[in-house]
Design a protein around this motif. Sequence first.
Motif, PDB file in Angstrom:
ATOM      1  N   GLU A  21       0.942  -0.748   0.021  1.00  0.00           N
ATOM      2  CA  GLU A  21      -0.024  -0.314  -0.029  1.00  0.00           C
ATOM      3  C   GLU A  21       0.838   1.391  -0.194  1.00  0.00           C
ATOM      4  O   GLU A  21       2.106   1.457   1.073  1.00  0.00           O
ATOM      5  N   ASP A  22       0.659   2.644  -0.779  1.00  0.00           N
ATOM      6  CA  ASP A  22       1.267   3.237  -0.811  1.00  0.00           C
ATOM      7  C   ASP A  22       0.991   3.862   0.030  1.00  0.00           C
ATOM      8  O   ASP A  22      -0.486   4.592  -0.228  1.00  0.00           O
ATOM      9  N   VAL A  23       1.960   4.875   1.091  1.00  0.00           N
ATOM     10  CA  VAL A  23       2.125   5.459   2.045  1.00  0.00           C
ATOM     11  C   VAL A  23       1.501   7.058   1.694  1.00  0.00           C
ATOM     12  O   VAL A  23       1.125   7.333   2.603  1.00  0.00           O
ATOM     13  N   GLU A  25      -0.218   7.735  -0.667  1.00  0.00           N
ATOM     14  CA  GLU A  25      -1.932   7.547  -1.220  1.00  0.00           C
ATOM     15  C   GLU A  25      -2.358   6.031  -0.522  1.00  0.00           C
ATOM     16  O   GLU A  25      -3.264   5.248  -1.179  1.00  0.00           O
ATOM     17  N   PRO A  26      -2.676   6.333   0.682  1.00  0.00           N
ATOM     18  CA  PRO A  26      -3.874   5.419   1.181  1.00  0.00           C
ATOM     19  C   PRO A  26      -4.746   4.402   0.289  1.00  0.00           C
ATOM     20  O   PRO A  26      -5.593   5.469  -0.400  1.00  0.00           O
ATOM     21  N   GLY A  27      -5.416   3.449   0.625  1.00  0.00           N
ATOM     22  CA  GLY A  27      -5.628   2.548  -0.999  1.00  0.00           C
ATOM     23  C   GLY A  27      -5.570   1.982  -2.189  1.00  0.00           C
ATOM     24  O   GLY A  27      -6.272   1.413  -2.916  1.00  0.00           O
ATOM     25  N   PHE A  29      -2.782   0.420  -3.446  1.00  0.00           N
ATOM     26  CA  PHE A  29      -1.972  -0.919  -4.013  1.00  0.00           C
ATOM     27  C   PHE A  29      -1.522  -0.918  -4.737  1.00  0.00           C
ATOM     28  O   PHE A  29      -1.769  -0.972  -5.959  1.00  0.00           O
TER      29      PHE A  29
END
Length: 79
Positions: A21-23, A25-27, A29
């Motif tokens: 998961e991109d820290v 951009e939460p949500g 992947f």
Amino acid sequence: MRRVIEASRAEPGCHAYSYAEDVAEPGLFRVMEMWDDREALAAHFQTGHMREWQTRRTELGFYDRDLTLCDLTARADQI
């Protein structure tokens, strides 16, 4: 996702397979995969676990994909 990762890593020609998961951009992947060749990748998409994942991922909120394929002819340790 864990079952897909474990099953994919056990496939012939798979060197790496992971989700993160991109820290920033939460949500969002990101999936990183490394395969011997395009034939191994094509076979991967025909496996039972991938067919199941393709039907279930929308239920889990995975609805959009942006794919980038990088074809590397030599790894750094071979140069």
